[in-house]
Design a protein around this motif. Structure first.
Motif, short mmCIF file in Angstrom:
data_model
loop_
_atom_site.label_atom_id
_atom_site.label_comp_id
_atom_site.label_asym_id
_atom_site.label_seq_id
_atom_site.Cartn_x
_atom_site.Cartn_y
_atom_site.Cartn_z
N ARG A 100 31.79 48.81 42.83
CA ARG A 100 32.83 47.80 42.95
C ARG A 100 33.49 47.49 41.60
O ARG A 100 33.12 48.05 40.58
N GLN A 101 34.45 46.58 41.62
CA GLN A 101 35.25 46.33 40.44
C GLN A 101 34.40 45.79 39.29
O GLN A 101 33.35 45.21 39.49
N LEU A 102 34.91 45.98 38.07
CA LEU A 102 34.27 45.48 36.87
C LEU A 102 34.87 44.13 36.51
O LEU A 102 36.03 43.84 36.82
N PHE A 104 35.85 42.08 33.17
CA PHE A 104 36.13 42.37 31.77
C PHE A 104 36.13 41.12 30.92
O PHE A 104 36.50 40.03 31.37
N TYR B 35 44.15 46.28 38.52
CA TYR B 35 43.88 45.18 37.61
C TYR B 35 45.21 44.73 37.00
O TYR B 35 46.17 45.48 36.95
N PHE B 45 40.89 41.47 37.85
CA PHE B 45 40.78 42.28 39.05
C PHE B 45 41.73 41.78 40.13
O PHE B 45 41.85 40.57 40.34
N TYR B 48 40.51 46.27 45.46
CA TYR B 48 39.62 47.44 45.38
C TYR B 48 39.62 48.15 46.72
O TYR B 48 39.42 47.52 47.76
N ASP B 56 38.91 45.21 49.38
CA ASP B 56 38.50 43.90 48.85
C ASP B 56 39.72 43.29 48.17
O ASP B 56 40.09 43.70 47.08
N SER B 58 40.02 40.13 47.26
CA SER B 58 39.63 38.81 46.76
C SER B 58 40.30 38.43 45.44
O SER B 58 40.35 37.25 45.09
#
Lengths: 114, 114
Positions: A100-102, A104, B35, B45, B48, B56, B58
């Motif tokens: 899943r997304q990071l 940062f 992003y 973010f 995704y 996703d 969110s």
């Protein structure tokens, strides 16, 4: 949820001096940790990552980082910087085992001075 | 092979207009991420995609933002009725469907809303 704090927004350093860029994270789950570098007007490039195993990880361009679970830190180091290392550096965290997304940090601008 | 590509590289639009940003991920990468990078900020973010699963969403900041991914490959991020606060660099990344896999970033689209 995760969060990342990069304590220094700007780090000036003279050429051939050592440098440390600090990164602290918080997470309710196990994490993967990453450092990315962004040169002007370019996308992000992976420097190194910690997934598991040895807490000292080595990356490209002579950079290394150490994962410290007790201090929830993942500081980036280089023993001798070059002018060409001038760039923005981002620390990122992801949930362990997940694609899943990071999340940062806000980035650290490293400027290497002649 | 080619890396992640994004188009356009720069987009200037008037407040209230709609814009579409395109991302071509690396062939074979099932995960795709959007992003947003605002001036002096880290990466935020947005959305995704993972294979054929529901995305996703969110991270989308408002219902003016939407994204789709056709055929599991190309993705389009659409911003309707743009506002000045939408001005930012929009970065796309892709990765293999493995936990801890590197996210490969495109060069970004710089959006300026006047």
């Amino acid at each position: 949820a995760q969060s990342v704090t990069q304590l220094d927004s700007q780090v000036p350093v003279f050429e051939e001096a050592p440098v440390e860029l600090r990164c602290n994270y918080s997470s309710s789950v196990s994490v993967y940790l990453f450092w990315y570098v962004q040169y002007p007007n370019q996308g992000l490039q992976l420097l190194l990552k910690y997934l598991s195993g040895s807490t000292l990880v080595k990356g490209i361009n002579g950079f290394e980082a150490e994962f410290n679970k007790s201090q929830t830190s993942f500081h980036l180091r280089k023993p001798s910087v070059h002018i060409s290392d001038t760039a923005e550096y981002f620390c990122a965290v992801g949930a362990s085992g997940s694609a899943r997304q990071l999340t940062f940090g806000s980035g650290t601008q490293l400027t290497v001075l002649p | 092979g080619a890396g992640v590509s994004q188009s356009p590289s720069n987009k200037v639009t008037e407040k209230g207009k709609d814009v579409e940003l395109r991302c071509d991920p690396i062939s074979g990468h099932t995960a795709l991420y959007w992003y947003r990078q605002s001036l002096g900020q880290g990466l935020e973010f947005l959305i995704y995609f993972q294979g054929n699963s529901a995305p996703d969403k969110s991270g989308l900041p408002s219902d003016r933002f939407s994204a789709e991914r056709t055929g599991g490959s190309v993705s389009t991020l659409t911003i309707q009725r743009t506002q000045q606060e939408d001005s930012a660099v929009y970065l796309c990344a892709s990765s293999r469907n493995t936990g801890g896999g590197e996210q490969y970033f495109g060069p970004g689209t710089r959006l300026t809303v006047t």
